[in-house]
Design a protein around this motif. Structure first.
Motif, PDB file in Angstrom:
ATOM      1  N   ALA A 114      43.207  21.086  33.724  1.00 39.26           N
ATOM      2  CA  ALA A 114      41.803  21.176  33.333  1.00 39.26           C
ATOM      3  C   ALA A 114      41.619  21.281  31.823  1.00 39.26           C
ATOM      4  O   ALA A 114      40.682  20.695  31.266  1.00 39.26           O
ATOM      5  N   ARG A 115      42.506  22.022  31.162  1.00 37.54           N
ATOM      6  CA  ARG A 115      42.301  22.303  29.735  1.00 37.54           C
ATOM      7  C   ARG A 115      42.969  21.302  28.810  1.00 37.54           C
ATOM      8  O   ARG A 115      42.554  21.153  27.655  1.00 37.54           O
ATOM      9  N   GLU A 116      44.025  20.617  29.302  1.00 36.79           N
ATOM     10  CA  GLU A 116      44.764  19.722  28.426  1.00 36.79           C
ATOM     11  C   GLU A 116      44.703  18.254  28.869  1.00 36.79           C
ATOM     12  O   GLU A 116      44.441  17.372  28.046  1.00 36.79           O
ATOM     13  N   ILE A 117      44.948  17.999  30.146  1.00 35.89           N
ATOM     14  CA  ILE A 117      45.079  16.603  30.594  1.00 35.89           C
ATOM     15  C   ILE A 117      43.717  15.943  30.786  1.00 35.89           C
ATOM     16  O   ILE A 117      43.489  14.832  30.283  1.00 35.89           O
ATOM     17  N   LEU A 118      42.810  16.591  31.494  1.00 32.98           N
ATOM     18  CA  LEU A 118      41.510  15.976  31.734  1.00 32.98           C
ATOM     19  C   LEU A 118      40.759  15.659  30.442  1.00 32.98           C
ATOM     20  O   LEU A 118      40.158  14.581  30.327  1.00 32.98           O
ATOM     21  N   PRO A 119      40.752  16.555  29.440  1.00 29.86           N
ATOM     22  CA  PRO A 119      40.076  16.184  28.185  1.00 29.86           C
ATOM     23  C   PRO A 119      40.687  14.954  27.527  1.00 29.86           C
ATOM     24  O   PRO A 119      39.955  14.147  26.920  1.00 29.86           O
ATOM     25  N   ARG A 120      42.002  14.786  27.633  1.00 29.98           N
ATOM     26  CA  ARG A 120      42.625  13.593  27.045  1.00 29.98           C
ATOM     27  C   ARG A 120      42.213  12.333  27.805  1.00 29.98           C
ATOM     28  O   ARG A 120      42.006  11.267  27.206  1.00 29.98           O
ATOM     29  N   GLY A 123      38.691  11.601  26.929  1.00 28.81           N
ATOM     30  CA  GLY A 123      38.580  11.200  25.537  1.00 28.81           C
ATOM     31  C   GLY A 123      39.172   9.839  25.235  1.00 28.81           C
ATOM     32  O   GLY A 123      39.105   9.373  24.084  1.00 28.81           O
ATOM     33  N   ALA A 124      39.762   9.179  26.228  1.00 27.67           N
ATOM     34  CA  ALA A 124      40.328   7.846  26.008  1.00 27.67           C
ATOM     35  C   ALA A 124      39.198   6.866  25.671  1.00 27.67           C
ATOM     36  O   ALA A 124      38.069   7.001  26.139  1.00 27.67           O
ATOM     37  N   ARG A 125      39.521   5.906  24.856  1.00 27.67           N
ATOM     38  CA  ARG A 125      38.524   4.921  24.437  1.00 27.67           C
ATOM     39  C   ARG A 125      37.892   4.230  25.647  1.00 27.67           C
ATOM     40  O   ARG A 125      38.583   3.752  26.536  1.00 27.67           O
ATOM     41  N   GLY A 126      36.562   4.191  25.655  1.00 25.04           N
ATOM     42  CA  GLY A 126      35.842   3.468  26.686  1.00 25.04           C
ATOM     43  C   GLY A 126      35.604   4.225  27.976  1.00 25.04           C
ATOM     44  O   GLY A 126      34.819   3.761  28.820  1.00 25.04           O
ATOM     45  N   VAL A 127      36.231   5.370  28.187  1.00 25.66           N
ATOM     46  CA  VAL A 127      36.046   6.109  29.445  1.00 25.66           C
ATOM     47  C   VAL A 127      34.639   6.696  29.480  1.00 25.66           C
ATOM     48  O   VAL A 127      34.211   7.390  28.562  1.00 25.66           O
ATOM     49  N   GLN A 128      33.925   6.398  30.571  1.00 27.18           N
ATOM     50  CA  GLN A 128      32.549   6.870  30.720  1.00 27.18           C
ATOM     51  C   GLN A 128      32.418   8.000  31.739  1.00 27.18           C
ATOM     52  O   GLN A 128      31.701   8.958  31.509  1.00 27.18           O
ATOM     53  N   ARG A 129      33.109   7.886  32.858  1.00 27.77           N
ATOM     54  CA  ARG A 129      33.003   8.903  33.909  1.00 27.77           C
ATOM     55  C   ARG A 129      34.345   9.058  34.614  1.00 27.77           C
ATOM     56  O   ARG A 129      35.124   8.104  34.700  1.00 27.77           O
ATOM     57  N   THR A 130      34.578  10.257  35.134  1.00 29.92           N
ATOM     58  CA  THR A 130      35.777  10.511  35.932  1.00 29.92           C
ATOM     59  C   THR A 130      35.395  11.307  37.170  1.00 29.92           C
ATOM     60  O   THR A 130      34.408  12.047  37.180  1.00 29.92           O
ATOM     61  N   LYS A 131      36.164  11.125  38.235  1.00 30.74           N
ATOM     62  CA  LYS A 131      36.018  11.924  39.453  1.00 30.74           C
ATOM     63  C   LYS A 131      37.400  12.405  39.854  1.00 30.74           C
ATOM     64  O   LYS A 131      38.323  11.598  39.973  1.00 30.74           O
ATOM     65  N   VAL A 132      37.539  13.716  40.054  1.00 25.55           N
ATOM     66  CA  VAL A 132      38.848  14.324  40.258  1.00 25.55           C
ATOM     67  C   VAL A 132      38.973  14.868  41.676  1.00 25.55           C
ATOM     68  O   VAL A 132      38.091  15.582  42.159  1.00 25.55           O
ATOM     69  N   SER A 133      40.077  14.519  42.340  1.00 24.29           N
ATOM     70  CA  SER A 133      40.444  15.119  43.617  1.00 24.29           C
ATOM     71  C   SER A 133      41.840  15.710  43.468  1.00 24.29           C
ATOM     72  O   SER A 133      42.727  15.064  42.900  1.00 24.29           O
ATOM     73  N   LEU A 134      42.032  16.911  43.979  1.00 22.56           N
ATOM     74  CA  LEU A 134      43.334  17.563  43.889  1.00 22.56           C
ATOM     75  C   LEU A 134      44.114  17.388  45.180  1.00 22.56           C
ATOM     76  O   LEU A 134      43.548  17.420  46.278  1.00 22.56           O
ATOM     77  N   CYS A 135      45.411  17.190  45.042  1.00 23.11           N
ATOM     78  CA  CYS A 135      46.299  17.083  46.197  1.00 23.11           C
ATOM     79  C   CYS A 135      46.560  18.472  46.756  1.00 23.11           C
ATOM     80  O   CYS A 135      47.002  19.367  46.029  1.00 23.11           O
ATOM     81  N   THR A 136      46.290  18.663  48.046  1.00 23.71           N
ATOM     82  CA  THR A 136      46.564  19.947  48.686  1.00 23.71           C
ATOM     83  C   THR A 136      47.817  19.912  49.556  1.00 23.71           C
ATOM     84  O   THR A 136      48.431  20.944  49.803  1.00 23.71           O
ATOM     85  N   LYS A 137      48.179  18.718  50.026  1.00 25.09           N
ATOM     86  CA  LYS A 137      49.434  18.555  50.770  1.00 25.09           C
ATOM     87  C   LYS A 137      49.887  17.116  50.619  1.00 25.09           C
ATOM     88  O   LYS A 137      49.106  16.187  50.854  1.00 25.09           O
TER      89      LYS A 137
END
Length: 328
Positions: A114-120, A123-137
Motif C-alpha cells: 500500500a505504501r510503496e508499490i501501489l504509489p509507484r 505514478g507510472a506515466r499515463g496510468v489513470q485508474r487502478t483496481k486492486v484485489s488481494l489474493c487470499t488463497k
C-alpha cells in the motif's frame, strides 16, 4: 508453430521435475543425458523454453495483489514500459475489456504494497485508474500447466523425482532474496552456482536451497513460449463463487492441464483463474462445465489476452519468447 516431439517431451519432463538431473531424465525419456543437455541448451538459446523459480504460494507469508490498470490511450506504451520496470510487478498482461493492463504484484506485506508499490504503479506515466484485489488463497500457478505429451507411466516416474513440499514454510530470512533472484533467472541453478552469484558460502547456500524447496518457499516452473504450446489463447476469468465452494471450484479447474492460475481474492469477484485454450469455443465449454459442477458460480468477466509483456519477472517479445531481460 510446432516443435519436434523430442523437444516437447523434454519440456513436459521439466514441467513435472524441473530440477531433475540429465541422468534421471534420460532414464525416463530413453535418451542419452548429453543429448538432453544439448537439446535443452538449444531451446534456451533459441528463447523457446526456460526454467524459473519464484516465491511460493503462501499468502500468509507475503502479499500478492492482482491489479487492473486503465491508462491514457495516448500514453499506453509509456505506461507499459514504466509498469514493467517495477520489480515487484511480476507479470504484466494486456487486457481486452475493462482494463488496459492486468498486473500480478508481490510485496513482503500489505503495508509495503500500500505504501510503496501501489504509489509507484499509480505514478507510472499515463496510468489513470487502478483496481486492486488481494489474493487470499493461491491454489495453482503456472507450475501446474502441462503439455501432456508423455505417457502416464513416464509422468508417474517423473513425479516421483519431484516430491511436493514436506515441511511447513518458515520465516523468510534475508539471505533468501539474493538466492531467489538467481533462481528467477535459472531455476536449475546449482547451490554452487547460486553461491558464486551471491557471494554466500556454498554450504550456507545449500542449506538455504534445500529449505526453500522442501517448504515450498520457492516454486519452480518450466515455461514454453506461447507460440509453441499449441494453445494460443490465454483467458483469465473473474468469478463470484458461492460461500464454501471455492475448494470445489479449484478442484474442478485443476483437472485441466492448461490451468495457469487459480486464486481466491477479495472484491466482487472472489476467485480468478487463467487457462491456455485452443479456440474461443473452448471458453464457453469451460464455463458450461464449471456451472454444471458447481451451480451458482457467476462469471463476471472473461478476459482474452493478446500479449504478455512480462511473466514472473521475465520480459517477453511479441511471440511470447523471453528477451533475456529479467527485472528483479
Amino acid at each position: 508453430m510446432e516443435l519436434p516431439v523430442e523437444d516437447l517431451q523434454l519440456v513436459n519432463a521439466l514441467q513435472i521435475a524441473p530440477r531433475a538431473s540429465w541422468a534421471e531424465l534420460a532414464a525416463v525419456l530413453g535418451r542419452h543425458p548429453a543429448t538432453l543437455s544439448a537439446r535443452w541448451n538449444r531451446l534456451r538459446e533459441d528463447r523457446m523454453a526456460w526454467v524459473l523459480g519464484h516465491l511460493g504460494g503462501h499468502p500468509e507469508q507475503h502479499c500478492t495483489a492482482f491489479i487492473d490498470v486503465v491508462a491514457d490511450p495516448e500514453l499506453i506504451d509509456e505506461a507499459r514500459v514504466d509498469l514493467c520496470a517495477i520489480s515487484e510487478v511480476l507479470t504484466v498482461d494486456d487486457a481486452t475489456s475493462s482494463a488496459d493492463f492486468r498486473l500480478t504484484c508481490l510485496a513482503a506485506d500489505w503495508l509495503t504494497m500500500a505504501r510503496e508499490i501501489l504509489p509507484r504503479i499509480r505514478g507510472a506515466r499515463g496510468v489513470q485508474r487502478t483496481k486492486v484485489s488481494l489474493c487470499t488463497k493461491l491454489y495453482a500457478t503456472g507450475n501446474v500447466w502441462r503439455l501432456d505429451v508423455l505417457s502416464p507411466a513416464q509422468q508417474a516416474q517423473l513425479q516421483r523425482l519431484n516430491q511436493p513440499p514436506l515441511a511447513q514454510p518458515t520465516i523468510i530470512p534475508d539471505t533468501f532474496w539474493p538466492m531467489l533472484r538467481v533462481l528467477m533467472r535459472d531455476g536449475r541453478s546449482t547451490a554452487a552456482e547460486i553461491a558464486q552469484a551471491t557471494g554466500q558460502h556454498p554450504s550456507t547456500t545449500g542449506r538455504a536451497l534445500r529449505t526453500a524447496l522442501e517448504t515450498g518457499m520457492v516454486t519452480l516452473r518450466c515455461d514454453l513460449a506461447s507460440h509453441y504450446t499449441g494453445y494460443p489463447l490465454t483467458v483469465q476469468w473473474f468469478a463470484k463463487v458461492p460461500a464454501g465452494t471455492a475448494d470445489t471450484v479449484a478442484a474442478f479447474l485443476m483437472e485441466h492441464r492448461t490451468l495457469r492460475l487459480c486464486a481466491s481474492t477479495t472484491g466482487a469477484a472472489n476467485m480468478t483463474f487463467m487457462m491456455q485454450l485452443r479456440t474461443p469455443a473452448d471458453i464457453a465449454d469451460i464455463e458450461a462445465r464449471l456451472a454444471a459442477r458447481v451451480p451458482g458460480v457467476d462469471i463476471i468477466e472473461a478476459c482474452v489476452g493478446v500479449h504478455s509483456f512480462k511473466r514472473m519477472g521475465w520480459m517477453l517479445d511479441p511471440e511470447g519468447r523471453p528477451t533475456g531481460e529479467v527485472v528483479t
